[in-house]
Design a protein around this motif. Structure first.
Motif, short mmCIF file in Angstrom:
data_model
loop_
_atom_site.label_atom_id
_atom_site.label_comp_id
_atom_site.label_asym_id
_atom_site.label_seq_id
_atom_site.Cartn_x
_atom_site.Cartn_y
_atom_site.Cartn_z
N GLY A 99 35.31 30.40 46.62
CA GLY A 99 34.31 31.46 46.79
C GLY A 99 33.65 31.39 48.15
O GLY A 99 33.60 30.32 48.78
N GLU A 253 31.28 33.67 44.03
CA GLU A 253 32.15 33.89 42.87
C GLU A 253 33.43 34.61 43.22
O GLU A 253 34.32 34.75 42.36
N ARG A 254 33.55 35.09 44.46
CA ARG A 254 34.75 35.84 44.84
C ARG A 254 35.35 35.24 46.12
O ARG A 254 34.64 34.75 46.99
N ALA A 258 40.50 38.15 47.57
CA ALA A 258 40.09 39.32 46.80
C ALA A 258 39.31 40.30 47.67
O ALA A 258 39.36 41.52 47.44
N GLU A 288 41.78 41.32 41.30
CA GLU A 288 40.92 42.39 41.80
C GLU A 288 40.96 42.39 43.32
O GLU A 288 41.37 41.41 43.95
N TYR A 335 34.84 46.31 44.01
CA TYR A 335 35.99 45.55 43.48
C TYR A 335 36.64 46.34 42.35
O TYR A 335 35.97 46.80 41.43
#
Length: 378
Positions: A99, A253-254, A258, A288, A335
């Protein structure tokens, strides 16, 4: 004034903003101008002429020493070995899950010296993270790490006439390069970069000289119609350019994969924090992807967390959005499940219980004639 307002930090240009009649807001712990003459007016000034932003809230970290290249290369996703002296590159700092802790620009300012320009809200966090990583190194690294953020002030001068403004100052750096130039007797680091999709420069200089240089830039830009610009225009400009905002479009968290930032991740170089998680994500396949969204026809302003629909079901959500002053319609970044993230995909954006037609578009949503076409920090 509330206690929350009094706790906000102020840049060395705070009184200049007040003097120019800026509307001030809290942003990332700082008291910053959101606009002076109006967001649309300032946005169009940057697209058509030139605008100047106070970016003194951003952080400056120095990594120095004979082991700096090797050690810093193991902390960031991009490959520092590609940088000659005076070069800069966009990069990311990741957690162990892959992340995004922060996105930043790193400049190689000398043989063994790097300047990291990091996001305002994360200065202390980034410095603490890097200091902890340095302390955990199994062997002496030959690296020193300093947080010089309070010593610097900075402005961004952006727009098609920015080069004209800087021309009398001296030889200008090429795109993504940095050079030290003396302005009004003050040494100033000038980097050809920005966060608006336009050609332009970011200038870093001693905080004690901030007011004099701010006024100098405004004076030099007067023949070209320069306007002081706030965070409101900075946000609509970066959205049109398809540039992500950390804390909204990027988060712990991403992953950068992505977020569509694969070009700034070198998975072939030596180990860096988060690399194993990114390789595992590629092995599994992305679920995603961050996409640029355009809403038709013009409706209420799109905002973060609004749901995106396709084929009668939710398939994602906006992470940031606004009305575009250039395109005269709603735009955003969001997203989406990968099968719905390709340009041309028809969507619906749910705003206050009503759905509006939208499409996935290629980035940037608005392309300037002088567009540099790369993401940057803010």
């Amino acid at each position: 004034m509330s206690s929350a307002e009094t706790a906000l930090r102020r840049t060395p240009l705070f009184e200049e903003h007040r003097r120019l009649g800026a509307k001030m807001i809290g942003f990332g712990g700082w008291d910053m101008p959101v606009f002076y003459s109006g967001i649309v007016n300032e946005h169009l000034a940057v697209r058509q002429r030139v605008g100047i932003f106070d970016i003194s809230h951003m952080g400056q970290l120095i990594v120095e020493g004979p082991g700096s290249a090797e050690w810093l290369n193991a902390q960031l996703t991009n490959n520092l070995r590609m940088l000659g002296i005076g070069d800069g590159q966009y990069s990311l700092m990741l957690n162990e899950r892959g992340g995004v802790i922060d996105d930043l620009i790193v400049y190689r300012t000398a043989q063994d010296r790097y300047l990291l320009v990091v996001n305002a809200a994360l200065i202390g966090h980034d410095f603490g993270h890097l200091r902890q990583r340095l302390a955990l190194a199994p062997e002496p690294t030959g690296v020193t790490l300093r947080n010089e953020s309070v010593s610097y002030a900075a402005v961004a001068v952006q727009g098609p006439r920015a080069t004209d403004l800087f021309q009398p100052i001296g030889d200008l750096p090429a795109r993504n390069r940095i050079r030290e130039i003396e302005i009004a007797g003050t040494p100033v680091w000038i980097a050809r970069t920005g966060y608006t999709g336009e050609d332009g420069f970011e200038a870093f200089f001693p905080a004690a000289t901030a007011v004099g240089l701010w006024r100098e830039f405004l004076s030099l830009g007067q023949p070209y119609g320069i306007l002081p610009c706030g965070l409101g225009a900075r946000d609509t400009l970066r959205l049109e350019a398809g540039l992500p905002l950390n804390g909204a479009d990027l988060s712990p968290e991403r992953t950068p994969l992505a977020a569509g930032l694969r070009a700034f991740v070198d998975l072939d170089k030596n180990e860096f924090q988060g690399r194993a998680a990114l390789l595992a994500e590629l092995e599994r396949g992305l679920k995603e992807r961050l996409a640029a969204i355009k809403v038709e026809p013009k409706g209420p302003p799109p905002r973060a967390h609004y749901a995106l629909w396709a084929e009668g079901r939710p398939v994602g959500e906006l992470t940031s959005g606004s009305l575009s002053p250039s395109l005269q319609t709603g735009i955003g970044l969001g997203y989406l499940s990968v099968e719905f993230a390709k340009p041309g995909q028809m969507l619906e954006l749910e705003i206050r219980g009503k759905r509006f037609p939208a499409t996935v578009e290629r980035k940037p949503l608005y392309k300037s004639h002088a567009s540099p076409g790369r993401p940057e920090v803010h």
